[in-house]
Scaffold this motif. Sequence first.
Motif, PDB file in Angstrom:
ATOM      1  N   GLU A  61       1.524   0.591   8.375  1.00 14.82           N
ATOM      2  CA  GLU A  61       1.768   0.505   6.930  1.00 14.82           C
ATOM      3  C   GLU A  61       1.251   1.757   6.214  1.00 14.82           C
ATOM      4  O   GLU A  61       1.938   2.317   5.359  1.00 14.82           O
ATOM      5  CB  GLU A  61       1.114  -0.750   6.365  1.00 14.82           C
ATOM      6  CG  GLU A  61       1.736  -2.033   6.863  1.00 14.82           C
ATOM      7  CD  GLU A  61       0.951  -3.289   6.525  1.00 14.82           C
ATOM      8  OE1 GLU A  61       1.532  -4.386   6.635  1.00 14.82           O
ATOM      9  OE2 GLU A  61      -0.240  -3.197   6.164  1.00 14.82           O
ATOM     10  N   THR A  62       0.056   2.207   6.581  1.00 13.90           N
ATOM     11  CA  THR A  62      -0.548   3.382   5.943  1.00 13.90           C
ATOM     12  C   THR A  62       0.236   4.652   6.263  1.00 13.90           C
ATOM     13  O   THR A  62       0.527   5.455   5.360  1.00 13.90           O
ATOM     14  CB  THR A  62      -2.014   3.541   6.393  1.00 13.90           C
ATOM     15  OG1 THR A  62      -2.735   2.376   5.997  1.00 13.90           O
ATOM     16  CG2 THR A  62      -2.656   4.774   5.790  1.00 13.90           C
ATOM     17  N   HIS A  96       8.374   9.166  -3.161  1.00 17.96           N
ATOM     18  CA  HIS A  96       7.840   7.889  -3.627  1.00 17.96           C
ATOM     19  C   HIS A  96       7.421   7.097  -2.388  1.00 17.96           C
ATOM     20  O   HIS A  96       8.154   7.054  -1.392  1.00 17.96           O
ATOM     21  CB  HIS A  96       8.857   7.113  -4.478  1.00 17.96           C
ATOM     22  CG  HIS A  96      10.069   6.678  -3.732  1.00 17.96           C
ATOM     23  ND1 HIS A  96      11.140   7.519  -3.493  1.00 17.96           N
ATOM     24  CD2 HIS A  96      10.387   5.496  -3.142  1.00 17.96           C
ATOM     25  CE1 HIS A  96      12.051   6.866  -2.809  1.00 17.96           C
ATOM     26  NE2 HIS A  96      11.626   5.652  -2.577  1.00 17.96           N
ATOM     27  N   PRO A  97       6.249   6.505  -2.438  1.00 12.24           N
ATOM     28  CA  PRO A  97       5.770   5.781  -1.251  1.00 12.24           C
ATOM     29  C   PRO A  97       6.495   4.453  -1.064  1.00 12.24           C
ATOM     30  O   PRO A  97       6.907   3.808  -2.024  1.00 12.24           O
ATOM     31  CB  PRO A  97       4.290   5.550  -1.551  1.00 12.24           C
ATOM     32  CG  PRO A  97       4.209   5.537  -3.040  1.00 12.24           C
ATOM     33  CD  PRO A  97       5.268   6.488  -3.528  1.00 12.24           C
ATOM     34  N   VAL A  98       6.654   4.078   0.194  1.00 12.87           N
ATOM     35  CA  VAL A  98       7.242   2.790   0.539  1.00 12.87           C
ATOM     36  C   VAL A  98       6.134   1.918   1.125  1.00 12.87           C
ATOM     37  O   VAL A  98       5.467   2.318   2.081  1.00 12.87           O
ATOM     38  CB  VAL A  98       8.394   2.951   1.548  1.00 12.87           C
ATOM     39  CG1 VAL A  98       8.889   1.596   2.032  1.00 12.87           C
ATOM     40  CG2 VAL A  98       9.530   3.764   0.925  1.00 12.87           C
ATOM     41  N   ASN A  99       5.940   0.764   0.509  1.00  9.63           N
ATOM     42  CA  ASN A  99       4.944  -0.194   0.992  1.00  9.63           C
ATOM     43  C   ASN A  99       5.588  -1.154   1.980  1.00  9.63           C
ATOM     44  O   ASN A  99       6.520  -1.870   1.621  1.00  9.63           O
ATOM     45  CB  ASN A  99       4.381  -1.035  -0.170  1.00  9.63           C
ATOM     46  CG  ASN A  99       3.189  -0.392  -0.821  1.00  9.63           C
ATOM     47  OD1 ASN A  99       2.328   0.150  -0.140  1.00  9.63           O
ATOM     48  ND2 ASN A  99       3.134  -0.466  -2.136  1.00  9.63           N
ATOM     49  N   LEU A 100       5.092  -1.147   3.201  1.00  6.30           N
ATOM     50  CA  LEU A 100       5.492  -2.167   4.165  1.00  6.30           C
ATOM     51  C   LEU A 100       4.446  -3.261   4.106  1.00  6.30           C
ATOM     52  O   LEU A 100       3.262  -2.986   3.949  1.00  6.30           O
ATOM     53  CB  LEU A 100       5.536  -1.599   5.589  1.00  6.30           C
ATOM     54  CG  LEU A 100       6.498  -0.455   5.847  1.00  6.30           C
ATOM     55  CD1 LEU A 100       6.379  -0.010   7.299  1.00  6.30           C
ATOM     56  CD2 LEU A 100       7.927  -0.856   5.530  1.00  6.30           C
ATOM     57  N   SER A 101       4.864  -4.483   4.245  1.00  4.33           N
ATOM     58  CA  SER A 101       3.926  -5.603   4.254  1.00  4.33           C
ATOM     59  C   SER A 101       4.385  -6.580   5.326  1.00  4.33           C
ATOM     60  O   SER A 101       5.248  -7.419   5.085  1.00  4.33           O
ATOM     61  CB  SER A 101       3.887  -6.273   2.881  1.00  4.33           C
ATOM     62  OG  SER A 101       2.945  -7.315   2.892  1.00  4.33           O
ATOM     63  N   PHE A 102       3.822  -6.414   6.505  1.00  2.91           N
ATOM     64  CA  PHE A 102       4.218  -7.249   7.634  1.00  2.91           C
ATOM     65  C   PHE A 102       3.515  -8.590   7.581  1.00  2.91           C
ATOM     66  O   PHE A 102       2.337  -8.677   7.288  1.00  2.91           O
ATOM     67  CB  PHE A 102       3.885  -6.560   8.956  1.00  2.91           C
ATOM     68  CG  PHE A 102       4.647  -5.288   9.168  1.00  2.91           C
ATOM     69  CD1 PHE A 102       6.016  -5.316   9.375  1.00  2.91           C
ATOM     70  CD2 PHE A 102       4.007  -4.070   9.149  1.00  2.91           C
ATOM     71  CE1 PHE A 102       6.729  -4.148   9.568  1.00  2.91           C
ATOM     72  CE2 PHE A 102       4.699  -2.898   9.348  1.00  2.91           C
ATOM     73  CZ  PHE A 102       6.057  -2.933   9.557  1.00  2.91           C
ATOM     74  N   LYS A 103       4.262  -9.608   7.910  1.00  6.83           N
ATOM     75  CA  LYS A 103       3.720 -10.970   8.024  1.00  6.83           C
ATOM     76  C   LYS A 103       3.741 -11.355   9.492  1.00  6.83           C
ATOM     77  O   LYS A 103       4.724 -11.130  10.192  1.00  6.83           O
ATOM     78  CB  LYS A 103       4.571 -11.966   7.228  1.00  6.83           C
ATOM     79  CG  LYS A 103       4.694 -11.626   5.755  1.00  6.83           C
ATOM     80  CD  LYS A 103       3.472 -12.039   4.991  1.00  6.83           C
ATOM     81  CE  LYS A 103       3.662 -11.879   3.513  1.00  6.83           C
ATOM     82  NZ  LYS A 103       3.189 -10.666   2.950  1.00  6.83           N
ATOM     83  N   SER A 104       2.685 -11.977   9.944  1.00  8.17           N
ATOM     84  CA  SER A 104       2.584 -12.401  11.329  1.00  8.17           C
ATOM     85  C   SER A 104       3.464 -13.614  11.579  1.00  8.17           C
ATOM     86  O   SER A 104       3.558 -14.510  10.751  1.00  8.17           O
ATOM     87  CB  SER A 104       1.126 -12.754  11.648  1.00  8.17           C
ATOM     88  OG  SER A 104       1.045 -13.457  12.845  1.00  8.17           O
ATOM     89  N   ILE A 146       3.861   9.055   4.733  1.00  8.64           N
ATOM     90  CA  ILE A 146       4.994   9.917   5.087  1.00  8.64           C
ATOM     91  C   ILE A 146       6.116   9.791   4.059  1.00  8.64           C
ATOM     92  O   ILE A 146       6.763  10.783   3.719  1.00  8.64           O
ATOM     93  CB  ILE A 146       5.504   9.660   6.529  1.00  8.64           C
ATOM     94  CG1 ILE A 146       6.414  10.785   7.008  1.00  8.64           C
ATOM     95  CG2 ILE A 146       6.243   8.354   6.650  1.00  8.64           C
ATOM     96  CD1 ILE A 146       5.720  12.041   7.383  1.00  8.64           C
ATOM     97  N   THR A 147       6.343   8.589   3.527  1.00 12.68           N
ATOM     98  CA  THR A 147       7.403   8.439   2.526  1.00 12.68           C
ATOM     99  C   THR A 147       6.995   9.030   1.182  1.00 12.68           C
ATOM    100  O   THR A 147       7.856   9.480   0.426  1.00 12.68           O
ATOM    101  CB  THR A 147       7.839   6.962   2.361  1.00 12.68           C
ATOM    102  OG1 THR A 147       6.695   6.163   2.053  1.00 12.68           O
ATOM    103  CG2 THR A 147       8.505   6.462   3.632  1.00 12.68           C
ATOM    104  N   GLN A 148       5.724   9.065   0.898  1.00 16.40           N
ATOM    105  CA  GLN A 148       5.249   9.745  -0.321  1.00 16.40           C
ATOM    106  C   GLN A 148       5.629  11.229  -0.251  1.00 16.40           C
ATOM    107  O   GLN A 148       6.063  11.811  -1.233  1.00 16.40           O
ATOM    108  CB  GLN A 148       3.728   9.594  -0.464  1.00 16.40           C
ATOM    109  CG  GLN A 148       3.131  10.362  -1.631  1.00 16.40           C
ATOM    110  CD  GLN A 148       3.549   9.828  -2.986  1.00 16.40           C
ATOM    111  OE1 GLN A 148       3.610   8.636  -3.184  1.00 16.40           O
ATOM    112  NE2 GLN A 148       3.844  10.719  -3.906  1.00 16.40           N
ATOM    113  N   LEU A 149       5.492  11.799   0.933  1.00 18.48           N
ATOM    114  CA  LEU A 149       5.815  13.217   1.117  1.00 18.48           C
ATOM    115  C   LEU A 149       7.313  13.469   1.223  1.00 18.48           C
ATOM    116  O   LEU A 149       7.826  14.427   0.634  1.00 18.48           O
ATOM    117  CB  LEU A 149       5.135  13.751   2.386  1.00 18.48           C
ATOM    118  CG  LEU A 149       3.614  13.809   2.361  1.00 18.48           C
ATOM    119  CD1 LEU A 149       3.077  14.090   3.754  1.00 18.48           C
ATOM    120  CD2 LEU A 149       3.146  14.862   1.373  1.00 18.48           C
ATOM    121  N   THR A 150       8.022  12.659   1.966  1.00 13.23           N
ATOM    122  CA  THR A 150       9.431  12.947   2.263  1.00 13.23           C
ATOM    123  C   THR A 150      10.409  12.413   1.228  1.00 13.23           C
ATOM    124  O   THR A 150      11.464  13.008   1.017  1.00 13.23           O
ATOM    125  CB  THR A 150       9.821  12.389   3.641  1.00 13.23           C
ATOM    126  OG1 THR A 150       9.624  10.973   3.638  1.00 13.23           O
ATOM    127  CG2 THR A 150       9.005  13.038   4.740  1.00 13.23           C
TER     128      THR A 150
END
Length: 144
Positions: A107-108, A120-128, A113-117
């Motif tokens: 996630e981090t 705008h940053p992309v937040n991933l939020s994985f659920k188990s 990497i998306t902030q740079l490329t």
Amino acid sequence: MDFKNMTPIVVRAFHYDLNDEQQVKNEVNVSLRQVYQDLDDGTQDEGKNGKYFEIAVPFEVAPAPGDFTVSGVITRVVQFIDYFGDGSDLEPSDYQLLSRPLVEQIETLTYEITQLTLDHPVNLSFKSNFNELNKDDKKDKDDN
């Protein structure tokens, strides 16, 4: 289950691609394999106080709308204190506890990497889904 981190989190591979065509993927897996700890004298500690395992999280993720894909493998070695099994009898909560810091690393890295490329940053939020898998296993056993 008590465990001790024997190595820091290691990013074995991390790859970022812009997709030519939009695609959505969410493949995040957890694997566990027994390893041995190398000692300073060149011998191996086979785990007298508990077995050593490498936790690995291989992943390939293309979040909606599917403009990019991140993939790779993140690992860490842990020692399960006073545990001498093969890992197959671990509870879903154990897998979740062990894998969560590695998933947070995905996630981090994706955020950064998306902030740079993409500017705008992309937040991933994985659920188990370990608990769902456990329910399916119990249902299969009950059906037999």
